[in-house]
Each structure stands twice: as C-alpha cells, then as structure tokens.
Design a protein around this motif. Sequence first.
Motif, mmCIF file in Angstrom:
data_model
loop_
_atom_site.group_PDB
_atom_site.id
_atom_site.type_symbol
_atom_site.label_atom_id
_atom_site.label_comp_id
_atom_site.label_asym_id
_atom_site.label_seq_id
_atom_site.Cartn_x
_atom_site.Cartn_y
_atom_site.Cartn_z
ATOM 1 N N ALA A 154 0.825 -1.208 0.000
ATOM 2 C CA ALA A 154 0.000 0.000 0.000
ATOM 3 C C ALA A 154 0.859 1.257 0.000
ATOM 4 C CB ALA A 154 -0.934 -0.001 1.206
ATOM 5 N N ASN A 155 1.903 1.245 0.799
ATOM 6 C CA ASN A 155 2.864 2.348 0.839
ATOM 7 C C ASN A 155 4.090 1.835 1.561
ATOM 8 O OD1 ASN A 155 4.388 4.712 1.602
ATOM 9 N ND2 ASN A 155 2.573 5.939 1.170
ATOM 10 N N SER A 156 5.201 1.766 0.852
ATOM 11 C CA SER A 156 6.369 1.074 1.391
ATOM 12 C C SER A 156 7.484 2.013 1.838
ATOM 13 C CB SER A 156 6.923 0.104 0.337
ATOM 14 O OG SER A 156 7.278 0.803 -0.851
ATOM 15 N N ASN A 157 7.182 3.288 2.039
ATOM 16 C CA ASN A 157 8.217 4.218 2.503
ATOM 17 C C ASN A 157 8.805 3.738 3.827
ATOM 18 O OD1 ASN A 157 9.066 6.724 4.212
ATOM 19 N ND2 ASN A 157 9.160 7.384 2.071
ATOM 20 N N LEU A 158 10.114 3.828 3.963
ATOM 21 C CA LEU A 158 10.793 3.292 5.142
ATOM 22 C C LEU A 158 10.321 3.940 6.439
ATOM 23 C CD1 LEU A 158 14.478 3.001 3.840
ATOM 24 C CD2 LEU A 158 12.839 1.146 4.195
ATOM 25 N N SER A 159 10.072 5.236 6.410
ATOM 26 C CA SER A 159 9.619 5.909 7.631
ATOM 27 C C SER A 159 8.226 5.450 8.037
ATOM 28 C CB SER A 159 9.637 7.431 7.440
ATOM 29 O OG SER A 159 10.961 7.912 7.393
ATOM 30 N N ILE A 160 7.375 5.196 7.060
ATOM 31 C CA ILE A 160 6.032 4.702 7.360
ATOM 32 C C ILE A 160 6.118 3.289 7.931
ATOM 33 C CG2 ILE A 160 3.888 3.933 6.257
ATOM 34 C CD1 ILE A 160 4.102 6.498 4.535
ATOM 35 N N LEU A 161 6.961 2.451 7.339
ATOM 36 C CA LEU A 161 7.151 1.102 7.880
ATOM 37 C C LEU A 161 7.714 1.158 9.297
ATOM 38 C CD1 LEU A 161 8.648 -0.819 4.807
ATOM 39 C CD2 LEU A 161 6.245 -0.493 5.438
ATOM 40 N N ARG A 162 8.672 2.031 9.510
ATOM 41 C CA ARG A 162 9.278 2.133 10.846
ATOM 42 C C ARG A 162 8.243 2.562 11.876
ATOM 43 N NH1 ARG A 162 15.139 4.586 11.584
ATOM 44 N NH2 ARG A 162 15.475 2.523 10.715
ATOM 45 N N TYR A 163 7.388 3.499 11.510
ATOM 46 C CA TYR A 163 6.380 3.970 12.460
ATOM 47 C C TYR A 163 5.404 2.856 12.809
ATOM 48 C CZ TYR A 163 2.895 6.957 14.686
ATOM 49 O OH TYR A 163 2.014 7.515 15.580
ATOM 50 N N PHE A 164 4.930 2.114 11.803
ATOM 51 C CA PHE A 164 4.015 1.016 12.097
ATOM 52 C C PHE A 164 4.716 -0.072 12.914
ATOM 53 C CE2 PHE A 164 1.229 2.416 8.425
ATOM 54 C CZ PHE A 164 0.166 2.776 9.240
ATOM 55 N N ALA A 165 5.992 -0.308 12.662
ATOM 56 C CA ALA A 165 6.740 -1.282 13.473
ATOM 57 C C ALA A 165 6.811 -0.820 14.922
ATOM 58 C CB ALA A 165 8.139 -1.484 12.903
ATOM 59 N N GLN A 166 7.038 0.477 15.134
ATOM 60 C CA GLN A 166 7.104 1.014 16.490
ATOM 61 C C GLN A 166 5.761 0.882 17.209
ATOM 62 O OE1 GLN A 166 8.443 5.015 15.705
ATOM 63 N NE2 GLN A 166 10.604 4.432 15.617
ATOM 64 N N LEU A 167 4.673 0.888 16.425
ATOM 65 C CA LEU A 167 3.336 0.737 17.005
ATOM 66 C C LEU A 167 2.959 -0.730 17.219
ATOM 67 C CD1 LEU A 167 1.365 3.472 14.993
ATOM 68 C CD2 LEU A 167 2.207 3.604 17.345
ATOM 69 N N GLY A 168 3.878 -1.644 16.891
ATOM 70 C CA GLY A 168 3.665 -3.059 17.172
ATOM 71 C C GLY A 168 3.207 -3.899 16.000
ATOM 72 N N CYS A 169 3.149 -3.328 14.815
ATOM 73 C CA CYS A 169 2.659 -4.070 13.656
ATOM 74 C C CYS A 169 3.661 -5.108 13.172
ATOM 75 C CB CYS A 169 2.374 -3.109 12.495
ATOM 76 S SG CYS A 169 0.847 -2.177 12.641
ATOM 77 N N GLY A 170 3.116 -6.185 12.632
ATOM 78 C CA GLY A 170 3.872 -7.052 11.746
ATOM 79 C C GLY A 170 3.668 -6.542 10.325
ATOM 80 N N PHE A 171 4.096 -7.343 9.346
ATOM 81 C CA PHE A 171 4.023 -6.882 7.956
ATOM 82 C C PHE A 171 3.615 -8.016 7.031
ATOM 83 C CE2 PHE A 171 6.875 -4.041 10.149
ATOM 84 C CZ PHE A 171 6.382 -2.796 9.758
ATOM 85 N N ASP A 172 2.865 -7.641 6.007
ATOM 86 C CA ASP A 172 2.505 -8.542 4.914
ATOM 87 C C ASP A 172 3.288 -8.079 3.699
ATOM 88 O OD1 ASP A 172 1.039 -10.312 3.148
ATOM 89 O OD2 ASP A 172 -0.119 -8.547 2.542
ATOM 90 N N ILE A 173 4.136 -8.959 3.163
ATOM 91 C CA ILE A 173 4.992 -8.598 2.034
ATOM 92 C C ILE A 173 4.650 -9.463 0.826
ATOM 93 C CG2 ILE A 173 6.897 -7.831 3.516
ATOM 94 C CD1 ILE A 173 8.263 -10.570 2.806
ATOM 95 N N VAL A 174 5.007 -8.966 -0.350
ATOM 96 C CA VAL A 174 4.766 -9.723 -1.581
ATOM 97 C C VAL A 174 6.009 -9.793 -2.461
ATOM 98 C CG1 VAL A 174 2.282 -9.318 -1.626
ATOM 99 C CG2 VAL A 174 3.809 -7.657 -2.698
#
Length: 408
Positions: free
Chosen positions: A55-75
């Motif tokens: 959906a949006n793979s910017n590193l800062s966005i990924l880092r923020y969601f990781a800090q909020l406890g998210c896992g990730f779905d990758i393709v």
Amino acid sequence: MTDSLKCEQVPYSALATEYGTPLYVYSQQAMAAALNQYQQAFASLQPLICYAVKANSNLSILRYFAQLGCGFDIVSGGELQRVLLAGGDAGKTIFSGVGKSKAEIEFALNNNIRCFNVESLAELERINTIAASLDKIAPISLRINPDVNAHTHPYISTGLKANKFGIAYQDALAAYQLATTLPHLKITGIDCHIGSQLTDLSPLIEALERMLLLVDKLAEQNIELEHIDLGGGVGIVYQNENVPDLAAYATAVSQLLSGRKLQLMLEPGRSLIGNAGGLLTTVEYIKQGEEKNFVIVDAAMNDLMRPSLYQAYHNILNTCPTTADEFVADVVGPICETGDFLAKDRTISAQAGDLLLIQSAGAYASSMASNYNTRCRGAEVLVNGTEHHLIRQRETVPDLLASEIACL
C-alpha cells in the motif's frame, strides 16, 4: 486531515513552498488513529496486525508502524528488505504473492519470517526443496480462494475462481495433505484475501465461514492449525462510500472464532494509510478546449495511477483562497497520454499557480509511481503536529539516468 488547508498543524502551502510539488504528504496522527481503530475493535482477539507493505512502502512509514507493534505482509523480497531496514520484525512478517522466486524464498528463510502464504502446489514443492537445501523447516500457510464475490473493482477482486490468487477451495484438503508429506514444511495456518476496497464487509464474514468449514475438515484429518489469516481489504471513503463498520466486523469475527485456539491475523494496508495521505500539485495552466475545459497540473498519472487504472475517484480541494468562478473541467497532468487524468468532469475553482490537494492518496500512489516520460518521482513528507520531516527526496534526472548505459 480534517482541515483541508492543513495537515495536522502545518499549512499545505508551507509544505509546498519548502519541498515543492508534486508532493506526497502524510499525517502520522491519522496513521496511528487508523491502527487504533483495529486494535480497539479486535481487542478481545489480540490479532497480529500485519501492515500490507504494498500500500505504501516508505521506510519511515514502515518504521512507524513497526514502532506501534505491527507485523508486515509482504509480496516480494524487496519488500522484506524494506521491512528489515525499517526495523521491522521478520518473525512478525508473512510472505504472500503468487510468484515467489528461489532467491526470495531463500532470503525469507534465512531471515526466519513468520510464514509463507502459499498460493499453489508448485510453490509448496519449491519451498520444501529450498528449505531442504538450507537444512531448515519452512513455516507455511495455504492461501485458499473461497470463491466469494467481494463486489469491488475487478482489478482488485482476488477471491473468485477466475482470479490468479490462492488455491481453489475444492482443492484445499488435497493441498494440505500434500503439505503433510513434505518433510521440510511446517503447516501453521490458513489464509484468504478476497479483494480490496471493501466497504460492505459482509463478504469477509462469508469467506471466514467457508474457511472455518475447512479448518474443521482439516482437524478431522489431524491437521491442526495455529492461526487463521483473514487478509485485508477493508476500504476507505474516497467519495460517498459507506464507512466500513469495523466494530461490527470484529464482533462477527469474534463470535465465529469463539472457542477456537486460532490466532487471528489481519493484513490491512489501504485502511491504515489511505486517508492519512494526500498529494499536493500546482496548477500550471487553465485550458479551454473546444468541448472540455482542462486544469493542467504538475502531477500526473505517474504520480497517482489509480484514476487512470481503476477509474478511481479522489476528492480535490483548492488550498488557495480564490475568487475565480467555478467551472467544470478535467484535472490532467503533463504526460503524453489521453489517459493521463486525475479527475474527470469536476466542478472546480482554480487558476494558474494555485495549489491543489488530492485527498486520500496515502495508499497506492507513491508505491505505484513510475518514471514514465522521464518524470522524476515526487518527494514525500511526514507530518506530526507542528513538525514535518522529509522521508523521501525528490528524484532528479541524473538519478534516473545513473543506471543506464548508452551502448553502440
């Protein structure tokens, strides 16, 4: 982003002045609020929420969601590299997609991802062979195609028999039986994803009901699962769609999973980032055509593909106070394609030099951007309150040409 003239507390005009246009702007508070909706709605089930990187793979966005406890779905393997670079946890990352290469599977296994969502028998065999060569056991979940109509755009419908995704529902039991015979696989779960931009969530419940029938049949064959992954697909409001009832969806899921020892996984993407982002663009010209009027802007289909690709609607606001009369026009970009449009037949008040905000562009905008017509992709900015940070530099033409070779 409730104030159309500001992102949180920062005027859009100030961002455009500092960073130029086209410019992607994201609200950090909106991202957190969207994730909190999921966490509150599904609190009783404590799901692993895996943000869909595509959906949006910017590193800062990924880092923020990781800090909020998210896992990730990758393709893709590239998306896994992004997750790792952003500080994401491979142990909370699931690998989806129909065409995983040998190199991607090796990379994922060597980084100990949570599981592969397997989409074909051939992929089962490949993962087993590669895991054997690495002396590893690969955790796998089978993505089952439940043949449920998501009632969405055909390009983003993924759960029907005619779609390329997943293993056919009627073949699921045989596929799991095959997996039990492959010594370097560990069956951990079951997965489905029926489509994207769903605002009526009842098809998701129908899919879950069909999946649980399979879970029970597998249990009868002593194939016990650890998790069930319901994918993503929850939509957002772009125009006048119904607001998806996430709380009602969560209640229905909770009732259906009651008494079962299955960890719930979810793969939201658009619903976490879509309405948190906008695209700023400057009006270059107003053109009065023989049959139509055109507002020509500096953003184009390479910056926001959805209108051209899906005939998608994005609301457009003029951030500049104006006394110009309203008129009906197509909002178009500079690309040499008739299909290069951002909006059709819009009533708008605008003049050259005005700054327009294209709303709900957080998902599938920057991640689908291209360099068609040798256009440089725009910068990206993340806003938090009064603070704003550049999270992707604007490309330059030398950046685009650096990897090319003029060979005679």
